[in-house]
Design an enzyme around this catalytic site. Structure first.
Site, PDB file in Angstrom:
ATOM      1  N   ARG A 187       0.830  -1.203   0.000  1.00 42.77           N
ATOM      2  CA  ARG A 187       0.000   0.000   0.000  1.00 42.77           C
ATOM      3  C   ARG A 187       0.869   1.259   0.000  1.00 42.77           C
ATOM      4  O   ARG A 187       2.046   1.213   0.355  1.00 42.77           O
ATOM      5  CB  ARG A 187      -0.902  -0.008   1.244  1.00 42.77           C
ATOM      6  CG  ARG A 187      -1.678  -1.312   1.430  1.00 42.77           C
ATOM      7  CD  ARG A 187      -2.140  -1.464   2.869  1.00 42.77           C
ATOM      8  NE  ARG A 187      -2.701  -2.793   3.124  1.00 42.77           N
ATOM      9  CZ  ARG A 187      -3.988  -3.040   3.320  1.00 42.77           C
ATOM     10  NH1 ARG A 187      -4.858  -2.051   3.313  1.00 42.77           N
ATOM     11  NH2 ARG A 187      -4.415  -4.267   3.537  1.00 42.77           N
ATOM     12  N   ASP A 256      -3.919   4.010   3.142  1.00 44.12           N
ATOM     13  CA  ASP A 256      -3.690   2.589   3.403  1.00 44.12           C
ATOM     14  C   ASP A 256      -4.608   1.711   2.554  1.00 44.12           C
ATOM     15  O   ASP A 256      -4.439   0.485   2.539  1.00 44.12           O
ATOM     16  CB  ASP A 256      -3.888   2.272   4.892  1.00 44.12           C
ATOM     17  CG  ASP A 256      -5.270   2.652   5.390  1.00 44.12           C
ATOM     18  OD1 ASP A 256      -5.557   3.862   5.403  1.00 44.12           O
ATOM     19  OD2 ASP A 256      -6.058   1.774   5.757  1.00 44.12           O
ATOM     20  N   ASN A 257      -5.555   2.318   1.830  1.00 44.51           N
ATOM     21  CA  ASN A 257      -6.411   1.561   0.920  1.00 44.51           C
ATOM     22  C   ASN A 257      -6.028   1.780  -0.540  1.00 44.51           C
ATOM     23  O   ASN A 257      -6.794   1.422  -1.436  1.00 44.51           O
ATOM     24  CB  ASN A 257      -7.884   1.951   1.122  1.00 44.51           C
ATOM     25  CG  ASN A 257      -8.488   1.304   2.350  1.00 44.51           C
ATOM     26  OD1 ASN A 257      -8.003   0.283   2.820  1.00 44.51           O
ATOM     27  ND2 ASN A 257      -9.534   1.891   2.890  1.00 44.51           N
TER      28      ASN A 257
END
Length: 475
Positions: A187, A256-257
């Protein structure tokens, strides 16, 4: 049983060494009932012949695959969540189970889990996934794959027969464990973590690993960090463009996505548009519309800047700004390609293609025409006029607003004229995935343990993907 040559274990993450992940143990579930098995991708990867016991052993009991990772790894990362930096993140209810080489294109593929138990990063959570969440993720991944959006694939879903308590849905509720397939779980926030800790050695090692295994176009020459950011920007632009043409709202575009491979994953509060509304949000907790449909490109561009900022620790003099700025022109180009693909039209002049895309969006937003029916009705352009005029949405296809769009559509030829005779386009309307249908599918499962509507929906989505020419796995 011996696995065929198509099964190519490739646990390359082991080469990163210490500091990137934590060895964890999977949860032990009271019982396991298979609810979804992705046989198409299993066959492609040499796992299609696994019997029921072996499938459960590897994808519900989560035992290691042959010659692969000896134990699951919970990956470490940080991230900006709704613009606030969070240094306490990491895989909290999932882990990396295995890595394979795709025999079709040689790319590295990860098996990642969701709902597989607690890890050092669970932060007090139970490490579990609701069955409703698992069902929703299967549907999202199948729909996006059919619409040619770069996405993780739902590979396996087992109900795990635990009673879970959640604050945002009726409880107790049923539980599940999901295994998904993607081209990597590195990520943007993975880089942010090592920058936060001022760990230049690990950050450099991570960059080299990603260039070698995920972003080979960034290899060679000077300033690999800059070339890496530019390559990720171009991949991210394609992703955003495909979301736009699919009418998809991710819901939580935290750093983080965001995946450096340029594919979306982790489908929590997603939605598909009923009509084109730039302010449409997917997450009930997105009170300011930070990740609304019309803000997704901005959110991704901000996250690209954060990725570049993390890499300044190892390339302080690098000119990252032009690399990040590559996102905008790449997005314009990718948007035209995405909308032409959704319309089933062959590319024309780039300026005309861009005008068509703008005209489609303007028409859909101003008219309030239903999103999916428009693309179904006019797939193939003028060749589909009879179908469009017989549509329930036909009343939208008249007047000056539509005439301006129609004059552009008439400039194009169908990209796949054979698709117009596919049974999908002989049906009454498009295959959509709006929230009311998702809730209806879940109600049948929850109230009656009726999986028929879920299975029928997956089959319908795959028929649509076949008609649209979405790439289907071999086998």
């Amino acid at each position: 049983m011996p696995l065929p040559p198509r099964y190519r274990p490739s646990p390359r993450i082991s080469s990163l060494g210490e500091g990137f992940a934590d060895v964890v143990a999977p949860a032990r579930f009271p019982a396991r009932t298979l609810r979804f098995r992705n046989q198409r991708w299993a066959s492609r990867l040499g796992l299609g012949e696994l019997d029921a016991e072996a499938w459960e052993r590897h994808f519900a009991r989560l035992e290691p695959l042959p010659d692969n990772l000896p134990a699951p790894l919970a990956l470490r990362y940080h991230g900006h969540q709704f613009d606030v930096y969070n240094p306490h993140l990491g895989d909290g209810r999932g882990f990396l189970l295995a890595q394979l080489e795709d025999p079709e294109d040689g790319r590295l593929l990860d098996f990642g889990t969701k709902g597989s138990g607690t890890t050092p990063w669970s932060r007090g959570g139970d490490g579990r996934l609701t069955l409703k969440g698992g069902v929703r993720e299967v549907l999202a991944a199948e729909m996006l794959e059919a619409l040619a959006v770069p996405t993780s694939k739902a590979f396996s879903l087992f109900e795990t027969h635990e009673a879970l308590f959640r604050g945002d849905e009726p409880s107790p509720t049923r539980s599940s464990v999901l295994v998904r397939l993607s081209h990597g779980h590195i990520r943007f926030g993975t880089f942010q973590r090592h920058a936060y800790h001022r760990d230049a050695a690990r950050l450099s090692k991570l960059l080299d690993f990603c260039v070698t295994h995920y972003v080979p176009e960034a290899a060679g020459g000077a300033e690999p960090a800059v070339r890496f950011v530019e390559a990720v920007a171009r991949r991210s632009a394609r992703l955003v463009a495909r979301w736009s043409a699919a009418g998809f709202v991710h819901g939580v575009l935290n750093s983080d996505n965001m995946n450096i491979t340029g594919e979306s994953f982790d489908y929590g509060p997603y939605r598909f548009l009923p009509t084109l509304d730039p302010s449409f949000i997917a997450a009930y907790f997105d009170h300011t519309g930070l990740y609304a449909f019309g803000q997704q490109a901005r959110a991704v561009a901000v996250n690209l800047t954060r990725l570049a900022d993390a890499l300044r620790l190892v390339a302080p003099q690098a000119a990252f700004a032009p690399a990040v700025r590559a996102f905008e022109p790449a997005l314009r180009e990718a948007r035209s390609a995405a909308f032409l693909s959704r319309m089933g039209l062959s590319p024309s002049d780039p300026d005309i293609d861009a005008s068509l895309t703008e005209a489609i969006e303007l028409f859909l937003e101003e008219s309030g025409a239903p999103f999916d029916p428009f693309f179904f009705d006019w797939y193939g352009g003028a060749a589909s006029e009879a179908r469009a005029r017989a549509s329930e949405a036909a009343r939208f296809y008249q007047g000056e607003r539509f005439d301006a769009l129609r004059s552009l559509i008439d400039l194009y030829a169908p990209a796949r004229p054979e698709a117009l005779s596919h049974p999908y386009f002989q049906g009454d309307g498009p295959c959509s995935l709006l929230i009311d249908e998702i809730e209806s599918i879940w109600h049948a499962i929850d109230a009656h343990d009726d999986w028929g509507p879920f299975e029928a929906k997956v089959a319908a989505i795959r028929r649509m993907g076949e008609a649209l020419g979405a790439e289907a796995p071999a086998g």
